[in-house]
Design a protein around this motif. Structure first.
Motif, PDB file in Angstrom:
ATOM      1  N   SER A  56       0.822  -1.210   0.000  1.00 58.48           N
ATOM      2  CA  SER A  56       0.000   0.000   0.000  1.00 58.48           C
ATOM      3  C   SER A  56       0.858   1.263   0.000  1.00 58.48           C
ATOM      4  CB  SER A  56      -0.970   0.002   1.171  1.00 58.48           C
ATOM      5  OG  SER A  56      -0.281   0.089   2.389  1.00 58.48           O
ATOM      6  N   GLU A  57       1.999   1.236   0.681  1.00 60.88           N
ATOM      7  CA  GLU A  57       2.892   2.396   0.671  1.00 60.88           C
ATOM      8  C   GLU A  57       3.481   2.627  -0.717  1.00 60.88           C
ATOM      9  OE1 GLU A  57       5.735   1.777   3.791  1.00 60.88           O
ATOM     10  OE2 GLU A  57       4.262   2.181   5.359  1.00 60.88           O
ATOM     11  N   THR A  58       3.770   1.553  -1.412  1.00 63.07           N
ATOM     12  CA  THR A  58       4.279   1.676  -2.779  1.00 63.07           C
ATOM     13  C   THR A  58       3.207   2.259  -3.690  1.00 63.07           C
ATOM     14  OG1 THR A  58       5.735  -0.233  -2.418  1.00 63.07           O
ATOM     15  CG2 THR A  58       5.338   0.422  -4.695  1.00 63.07           C
ATOM     16  N   GLN A  59       1.962   1.826  -3.518  1.00 61.70           N
ATOM     17  CA  GLN A  59       0.875   2.330  -4.347  1.00 61.70           C
ATOM     18  C   GLN A  59       0.608   3.810  -4.092  1.00 61.70           C
ATOM     19  OE1 GLN A  59      -2.090  -0.485  -3.130  1.00 61.70           O
ATOM     20  NE2 GLN A  59      -1.663  -1.875  -4.824  1.00 61.70           N
ATOM     21  N   VAL A  60       0.861   4.266  -2.883  1.00 61.50           N
ATOM     22  CA  VAL A  60       0.618   5.666  -2.528  1.00 61.50           C
ATOM     23  C   VAL A  60       1.628   6.591  -3.209  1.00 61.50           C
ATOM     24  CG1 VAL A  60       0.734   7.281  -0.575  1.00 61.50           C
ATOM     25  CG2 VAL A  60      -0.518   5.154  -0.349  1.00 61.50           C
ATOM     26  N   VAL A  61       2.808   6.100  -3.517  1.00 61.72           N
ATOM     27  CA  VAL A  61       3.869   6.928  -4.080  1.00 61.72           C
ATOM     28  C   VAL A  61       3.644   7.235  -5.559  1.00 61.72           C
ATOM     29  CG1 VAL A  61       6.344   7.010  -4.531  1.00 61.72           C
ATOM     30  CG2 VAL A  61       5.515   6.054  -2.406  1.00 61.72           C
ATOM     31  N   VAL A  62       2.974   6.370  -6.285  1.00 62.60           N
ATOM     32  CA  VAL A  62       2.841   6.520  -7.733  1.00 62.60           C
ATOM     33  C   VAL A  62       2.064   7.779  -8.146  1.00 62.60           C
ATOM     34  CG1 VAL A  62       1.948   5.433  -9.837  1.00 62.60           C
ATOM     35  CG2 VAL A  62       3.166   4.057  -8.151  1.00 62.60           C
ATOM     36  N   PRO A  63       0.899   8.098  -7.593  1.00 63.94           N
ATOM     37  CA  PRO A  63       0.177   9.296  -8.048  1.00 63.94           C
ATOM     38  C   PRO A  63       0.963  10.602  -7.936  1.00 63.94           C
ATOM     39  CG  PRO A  63      -1.314   7.876  -6.830  1.00 63.94           C
ATOM     40  CD  PRO A  63       0.073   7.312  -6.663  1.00 63.94           C
ATOM     41  N   PRO A  64       1.690  10.864  -6.846  1.00 63.20           N
ATOM     42  CA  PRO A  64       2.479  12.102  -6.819  1.00 63.20           C
ATOM     43  C   PRO A  64       3.581  12.146  -7.885  1.00 63.20           C
ATOM     44  CG  PRO A  64       2.212  11.261  -4.596  1.00 63.20           C
ATOM     45  CD  PRO A  64       1.689  10.216  -5.529  1.00 63.20           C
ATOM     46  N   VAL A  65       4.180  11.006  -8.176  1.00 60.03           N
ATOM     47  CA  VAL A  65       5.216  10.963  -9.210  1.00 60.03           C
ATOM     48  C   VAL A  65       4.583  11.271 -10.568  1.00 60.03           C
ATOM     49  CG1 VAL A  65       6.837   9.459 -10.437  1.00 60.03           C
ATOM     50  CG2 VAL A  65       6.721   9.400  -7.963  1.00 60.03           C
ATOM     51  N   ARG A  66       3.391  10.743 -10.807  1.00 58.77           N
ATOM     52  CA  ARG A  66       2.697  11.031 -12.069  1.00 58.77           C
ATOM     53  C   ARG A  66       2.349  12.512 -12.174  1.00 58.77           C
ATOM     54  NH1 ARG A  66       0.995   6.436 -14.856  1.00 58.77           N
ATOM     55  NH2 ARG A  66      -0.721   7.513 -15.852  1.00 58.77           N
ATOM     56  N   GLU A  67       1.964  13.132 -11.077  1.00 55.29           N
ATOM     57  CA  GLU A  67       1.665  14.573 -11.082  1.00 55.29           C
ATOM     58  C   GLU A  67       2.931  15.381 -11.368  1.00 55.29           C
ATOM     59  OE1 GLU A  67      -1.254  16.260 -11.014  1.00 55.29           O
ATOM     60  OE2 GLU A  67      -2.095  14.251 -11.218  1.00 55.29           O
ATOM     61  N   LYS A  68       4.035  14.988 -10.767  1.00 53.65           N
ATOM     62  CA  LYS A  68       5.309  15.668 -11.028  1.00 53.65           C
ATOM     63  C   LYS A  68       5.694  15.528 -12.498  1.00 53.65           C
ATOM     64  CE  LYS A  68       7.343  15.061  -6.447  1.00 53.65           C
ATOM     65  NZ  LYS A  68       8.407  14.378  -5.689  1.00 53.65           N
ATOM     66  N   LEU A  69       5.479  14.332 -13.052  1.00 59.84           N
ATOM     67  CA  LEU A  69       5.788  14.094 -14.459  1.00 59.84           C
ATOM     68  C   LEU A  69       4.931  14.984 -15.348  1.00 59.84           C
ATOM     69  CD1 LEU A  69       7.218  12.579 -16.722  1.00 59.84           C
ATOM     70  CD2 LEU A  69       5.552  10.731 -16.448  1.00 59.84           C
TER      71      LEU A  69
END
Length: 109
Positions: A56-69
């Motif tokens: 779940s912690e790994t899944q939480v990290v993906v959306p902010p990285v996509r926003e930064k991208l």
């Protein structure tokens, strides 16, 4: 060697975020597979909960990285339009990075 241009720096940022997003997806797949193996092997309940937490912690990290991208792509697009003295090669690299970034964003998270 001259310092990197603003366009080159922003292109590198987009490429780094693409790699980072891919890395988190690989990690999520690996951790989910590990969790499934633990459940099948009937591992200790505490260990299973800890592994669920990791997933779940790994899944939480993906959306902010996509926003930064997404933000980095927009900045790079603006930089391409604003840069007049850039070489054609640098502009091509930037355009390719934008295309690659948009492909990543088009995939499901």
């Amino acid at each position: 060697m001259p310092p990197p241009t603003s366009l080159a720096i922003k292109t590198s940022a987009v490429l780094r975020l693409i790699k980072e997003e891919a890395s988190y997806h690989k990690e999520e797949i690996a951790q989910t597979a590990r969790l499934e193996r633990m459940v099948e092997a009937k591992a200790d309940e505490y260990e299973i909960r800890q592994q669920q937490r990791v997933v779940s912690e790994t899944q939480v990290v993906v959306p902010p990285v996509r926003e930064k991208l997404k933000a980095a792509i927009e900045i790079l697009e603006y930089e391409i339009e604003a840069s007049e003295s850039e070489s054609a090669e640098n502009k091509e690299k930037a355009q390719k990075a934008i295309e690659d970034g948009k492909k990543v964003l088009a995939t499901d998270p």
